[in-house]
Design a protein around this motif. Structure first.
Motif, PDB file in Angstrom:
ATOM      1  N   MET A 151       0.727  -1.237   0.100  1.00 58.44           N
ATOM      2  CA  MET A 151       0.051  -0.006   0.083  1.00 58.44           C
ATOM      3  C   MET A 151       0.822   1.308   0.065  1.00 58.44           C
ATOM      4  O   MET A 151       0.462   2.249  -0.529  1.00 58.44           O
ATOM      5  CB  MET A 151      -0.902  -0.093   1.259  1.00 58.44           C
ATOM      6  N   LYS A 152       2.121   1.098   0.334  1.00 54.69           N
ATOM      7  CA  LYS A 152       2.954   2.412   0.634  1.00 54.69           C
ATOM      8  C   LYS A 152       3.249   2.806  -0.844  1.00 54.69           C
ATOM      9  O   LYS A 152       4.024   3.798  -1.119  1.00 54.69           O
ATOM     10  CB  LYS A 152       4.174   1.882   1.244  1.00 54.69           C
ATOM     11  N   GLU A 153       3.346   1.763  -1.820  1.00 54.84           N
ATOM     12  CA  GLU A 153       3.559   2.077  -3.322  1.00 54.84           C
ATOM     13  C   GLU A 153       2.720   2.945  -3.857  1.00 54.84           C
ATOM     14  O   GLU A 153       2.780   3.436  -5.145  1.00 54.84           O
ATOM     15  CB  GLU A 153       3.898   0.807  -3.657  1.00 54.84           C
ATOM     16  N   VAL A 154       1.435   2.914  -3.474  1.00 57.99           N
ATOM     17  CA  VAL A 154       0.352   3.692  -4.125  1.00 57.99           C
ATOM     18  C   VAL A 154       0.353   5.032  -3.920  1.00 57.99           C
ATOM     19  O   VAL A 154       0.395   5.664  -2.577  1.00 57.99           O
ATOM     20  CB  VAL A 154      -0.925   2.890  -3.489  1.00 57.99           C
ATOM     21  N   TRP A 155       0.844   6.091  -4.909  1.00 52.81           N
ATOM     22  CA  TRP A 155       0.993   7.218  -4.638  1.00 52.81           C
ATOM     23  C   TRP A 155      -0.434   8.123  -4.289  1.00 52.81           C
ATOM     24  O   TRP A 155      -1.773   7.736  -4.588  1.00 52.81           O
ATOM     25  CB  TRP A 155       1.046   7.710  -6.056  1.00 52.81           C
ATOM     26  N   GLY A 156      -0.295   8.938  -3.234  1.00 52.81           N
ATOM     27  CA  GLY A 156      -1.403   9.548  -2.641  1.00 52.81           C
ATOM     28  C   GLY A 156      -1.903   9.072  -1.333  1.00 52.81           C
ATOM     29  O   GLY A 156      -2.775   9.825  -0.476  1.00 52.81           O
ATOM     30  N   GLY A 198      25.186 -18.785 -13.257  1.00 49.80           N
ATOM     31  CA  GLY A 198      24.292 -19.890 -13.103  1.00 49.80           C
ATOM     32  C   GLY A 198      23.041 -19.594 -12.478  1.00 49.80           C
ATOM     33  O   GLY A 198      22.623 -18.452 -12.220  1.00 49.80           O
ATOM     34  N   ASP A 199      22.176 -20.481 -12.209  1.00 46.09           N
ATOM     35  CA  ASP A 199      20.940 -20.193 -11.722  1.00 46.09           C
ATOM     36  C   ASP A 199      20.707 -19.623 -10.136  1.00 46.09           C
ATOM     37  O   ASP A 199      21.684 -19.869  -9.484  1.00 46.09           O
ATOM     38  CB  ASP A 199      19.950 -21.739 -11.317  1.00 46.09           C
ATOM     39  N   PHE A 200      19.758 -18.948  -9.897  1.00 45.18           N
ATOM     40  CA  PHE A 200      19.635 -18.392  -8.579  1.00 45.18           C
ATOM     41  C   PHE A 200      19.091 -19.417  -7.833  1.00 45.18           C
ATOM     42  O   PHE A 200      18.040 -20.004  -8.292  1.00 45.18           O
ATOM     43  CB  PHE A 200      18.519 -17.199  -8.888  1.00 45.18           C
ATOM     44  N   LYS A 201      19.481 -19.251  -6.410  1.00 44.43           N
ATOM     45  CA  LYS A 201      19.065 -20.480  -5.515  1.00 44.43           C
ATOM     46  C   LYS A 201      18.077 -19.926  -4.749  1.00 44.43           C
ATOM     47  O   LYS A 201      17.060 -20.418  -4.357  1.00 44.43           O
ATOM     48  CB  LYS A 201      20.229 -21.022  -4.739  1.00 44.43           C
ATOM     49  N   ASN A 202      17.795 -18.599  -4.427  1.00 44.06           N
ATOM     50  CA  ASN A 202      16.988 -17.808  -3.536  1.00 44.06           C
ATOM     51  C   ASN A 202      17.201 -16.336  -3.756  1.00 44.06           C
ATOM     52  O   ASN A 202      17.809 -16.157  -4.837  1.00 44.06           O
ATOM     53  CB  ASN A 202      17.324 -18.519  -1.865  1.00 44.06           C
ATOM     54  N   ILE A 203      16.100 -15.869  -3.072  1.00 42.88           N
ATOM     55  CA  ILE A 203      16.116 -14.197  -3.118  1.00 42.88           C
ATOM     56  C   ILE A 203      17.500 -13.581  -2.793  1.00 42.88           C
ATOM     57  O   ILE A 203      17.885 -12.443  -3.200  1.00 42.88           O
ATOM     58  CB  ILE A 203      14.909 -13.665  -2.317  1.00 42.88           C
ATOM     59  N   GLU A 204      18.255 -14.243  -1.981  1.00 44.07           N
ATOM     60  CA  GLU A 204      19.494 -13.786  -1.485  1.00 44.07           C
ATOM     61  C   GLU A 204      20.524 -13.568  -2.364  1.00 44.07           C
ATOM     62  O   GLU A 204      21.495 -12.818  -2.751  1.00 44.07           O
ATOM     63  CB  GLU A 204      20.168 -14.689  -0.360  1.00 44.07           C
ATOM     64  N   VAL A 243      16.028  -3.748  -2.549  1.00 39.38           N
ATOM     65  CA  VAL A 243      16.191  -4.690  -1.433  1.00 39.38           C
ATOM     66  C   VAL A 243      15.066  -4.636  -0.429  1.00 39.38           C
ATOM     67  O   VAL A 243      14.720  -5.681   0.080  1.00 39.38           O
ATOM     68  CB  VAL A 243      17.630  -4.402  -1.016  1.00 39.38           C
ATOM     69  N   ASP A 244      14.509  -3.288  -0.055  1.00 42.43           N
ATOM     70  CA  ASP A 244      13.440  -3.374   0.945  1.00 42.43           C
ATOM     71  C   ASP A 244      12.323  -3.923   0.560  1.00 42.43           C
ATOM     72  O   ASP A 244      11.367  -4.164   1.127  1.00 42.43           O
ATOM     73  CB  ASP A 244      13.331  -1.578   0.978  1.00 42.43           C
ATOM     74  N   LYS A 245      12.072  -4.405  -0.738  1.00 42.87           N
ATOM     75  CA  LYS A 245      10.715  -5.028  -1.202  1.00 42.87           C
ATOM     76  C   LYS A 245      11.182  -6.528  -1.544  1.00 42.87           C
ATOM     77  O   LYS A 245      10.118  -7.151  -1.956  1.00 42.87           O
ATOM     78  CB  LYS A 245      10.570  -4.375  -2.604  1.00 42.87           C
ATOM     79  N   ALA A 246      12.308  -6.913  -1.188  1.00 45.02           N
ATOM     80  CA  ALA A 246      12.843  -8.448  -1.657  1.00 45.02           C
ATOM     81  C   ALA A 246      11.691  -9.316  -0.910  1.00 45.02           C
ATOM     82  O   ALA A 246      11.552 -10.428  -1.502  1.00 45.02           O
ATOM     83  CB  ALA A 246      14.178  -8.549  -1.362  1.00 45.02           C
ATOM     84  N   LYS A 247      11.243  -9.048   0.406  1.00 40.40           N
ATOM     85  CA  LYS A 247      10.395 -10.008   0.986  1.00 40.40           C
ATOM     86  C   LYS A 247       9.216 -10.443   0.195  1.00 40.40           C
ATOM     87  O   LYS A 247       9.276 -11.636   0.251  1.00 40.40           O
ATOM     88  CB  LYS A 247      10.270  -9.657   2.492  1.00 40.40           C
ATOM     89  N   SER A 270       9.632 -11.997  -3.564  1.00 40.00           N
ATOM     90  CA  SER A 270      10.234 -13.301  -3.555  1.00 40.00           C
ATOM     91  C   SER A 270       8.942 -14.241  -3.555  1.00 40.00           C
ATOM     92  O   SER A 270       8.880 -15.196  -4.234  1.00 40.00           O
ATOM     93  CB  SER A 270      11.038 -13.495  -2.295  1.00 40.00           C
ATOM     94  N   LEU A 271       7.786 -13.621  -3.348  1.00 41.97           N
ATOM     95  CA  LEU A 271       6.774 -14.417  -3.493  1.00 41.97           C
ATOM     96  C   LEU A 271       6.034 -14.547  -4.602  1.00 41.97           C
ATOM     97  O   LEU A 271       5.178 -15.449  -4.926  1.00 41.97           O
ATOM     98  CB  LEU A 271       5.372 -13.807  -2.475  1.00 41.97           C
ATOM     99  N   TYR A 272       6.546 -13.523  -5.827  1.00 43.94           N
ATOM    100  CA  TYR A 272       6.088 -13.707  -6.891  1.00 43.94           C
ATOM    101  C   TYR A 272       6.966 -14.487  -7.815  1.00 43.94           C
ATOM    102  O   TYR A 272       6.554 -14.561  -9.135  1.00 43.94           O
ATOM    103  CB  TYR A 272       6.200 -12.284  -7.603  1.00 43.94           C
ATOM    104  N   LEU A 273       8.027 -15.336  -7.445  1.00 46.26           N
ATOM    105  CA  LEU A 273       9.089 -15.920  -8.106  1.00 46.26           C
ATOM    106  C   LEU A 273       9.193 -17.364  -7.748  1.00 46.26           C
ATOM    107  O   LEU A 273       8.903 -17.638  -6.741  1.00 46.26           O
ATOM    108  CB  LEU A 273      10.465 -15.107  -7.894  1.00 46.26           C
ATOM    109  N   SER A 274       9.537 -17.992  -8.611  1.00 45.59           N
ATOM    110  CA  SER A 274       9.860 -19.452  -8.255  1.00 45.59           C
ATOM    111  C   SER A 274      11.387 -19.610  -8.575  1.00 45.59           C
ATOM    112  O   SER A 274      12.106 -19.435  -9.731  1.00 45.59           O
ATOM    113  CB  SER A 274       9.066 -20.573  -8.968  1.00 45.59           C
ATOM    114  N   PHE A 275      12.166 -20.395  -7.748  1.00 47.58           N
ATOM    115  CA  PHE A 275      13.623 -20.635  -8.093  1.00 47.58           C
ATOM    116  C   PHE A 275      13.796 -22.019  -8.229  1.00 47.58           C
ATOM    117  O   PHE A 275      13.073 -23.133  -7.863  1.00 47.58           O
ATOM    118  CB  PHE A 275      14.340 -20.351  -6.814  1.00 47.58           C
TER     119      PHE A 275
END
Length: 287
Positions: free
Chosen positions: A198-203, A259-265, A275-279, A282-287
């Motif tokens: 919600m912090k990303e919604v302008w206004g 090579g492949d990414f193993k995780n969000i780190e 980085v502040d939005k990484a948590k 990561s929910l939108y990605l599969s590794f």
């Protein structure tokens, strides 16, 4: 009978006649206009000086006008004009450097340590934001209300991904325009996975976001078409809301070299990754 004068008397009469004739000649031939002109100029300067003196007197008797102001933004010069000492001004500036605000005259005195007399003189000119005044007014109302008869409204939590525009508009501070921005943001993302988004919604102000969190939540994480971070093409990565073109190219480059990414780190090692939005990214990605 003839008058007989001595030699000295005759010389005296002659000198007297000579003086009279000389004065007559001076009267007829001398120019006195410059003297009168000087007198006229002198009178004008005296009149002008009198006017200047009267204006100075009015200026000295004129009271200084003080307009309403937010005490959180008092500068060195403003504080000096108000009668604050250097130490009192420095205390306020040090407090503000911590990104804190005073929201009442009492808090202002607690921070600056100004005297009661100075506070009484300048406090009537304090102007705080409207939301501060409304909050203070609500508190004062509660102090005089009989809480025995106050019936608390039960808040029904709604899943933010199921919320309609009508649901959102019920929140104080959200109108038609902002409610549409929230719904548009959800469409771009597919679904919300965190109320932090919600912090990303302008206004949306912090106060409105706080109210949103009281009425809405992520009650159940919906099924997502997750992005396969190790196999997605550059075009597919660029279409993701949080990956702009430059970041998508860096992801592909890093993937090809390491090579492949193993995780969000592994992902947050890339330059310019949010980085502040990484948590919740990561929910939108599969590794």
């Amino acid at each position: 009978m003839f008058l007989k004068f001595t030699k000295e008397q005759r010389i005296g009469f002659f000198l007297l006649f000579a003086i009279i004739i000389a004065l007559q000649l001076i009267y007829f031939f001398a120019d006195f206009s410059s003297v009168s002109q000087n007198d006229s100029d002198k009178q004008q300067w005296l009149a002008l000086q009198t006017k200047v003196d009267s204006l100075k007197l009015l200026k000295s008797n004129e009271k200084q006008t003080i307009y309403l102001f937010n005490p959180n933004f008092i500068s060195d010069y403003k504080g000096y004009k108000l009668g604050m000492s250097v130490e009192e001004i420095d205390r306020l500036l040090a407090f503000r450097k911590q990104n804190k605000f005073v929201n009442s005259a009492k808090e202002f005195q607690a921070v600056t340590k100004v005297s009661d007399s100075l506070l009484n003189a300048i406090a009537p000119f304090f102007k705080f934001p409207d939301w501060v005044n409304h909050r203070r007014g609500d508190n004062e109302y509660e102090n005089f209300s009989n809480k025995t008869f106050v019936k608390k409204e039960k808040i029904v939590i709604i899943d933010i991904n199921q919320a309609t525009q009508e649901d959102l508009i019920k929140i104080n501070g959200i109108g038609e325009a902002i409610s549409l921005r929230i719904l548009t943001q959800k469409e771009k993302l597919g679904v919300f996975v965190s109320m932090e988004q919600m912090k990303e919604v302008w206004g949306l102000s912090p106060e409105v976001i706080l109210s949103l969190n009281k009425h809405f939540a992520i009650t159940k994480l919906p099924d997502l078409n997750k992005i396969d971070i190790n196999n997605a093409s550059l075009k597919e990565l660029s279409m993701f809301f949080y990956f702009k073109n430059n970041l998508a190219r860096q992801i592909v480059k890093y993937r090809s070299m390491n090579g492949d990414f193993k995780n969000i780190e592994d992902l947050i090692k890339i330059n310019d990754f949010p980085v502040d939005k990484a948590k919740y990214i990561s929910l939108y990605l599969s590794f």
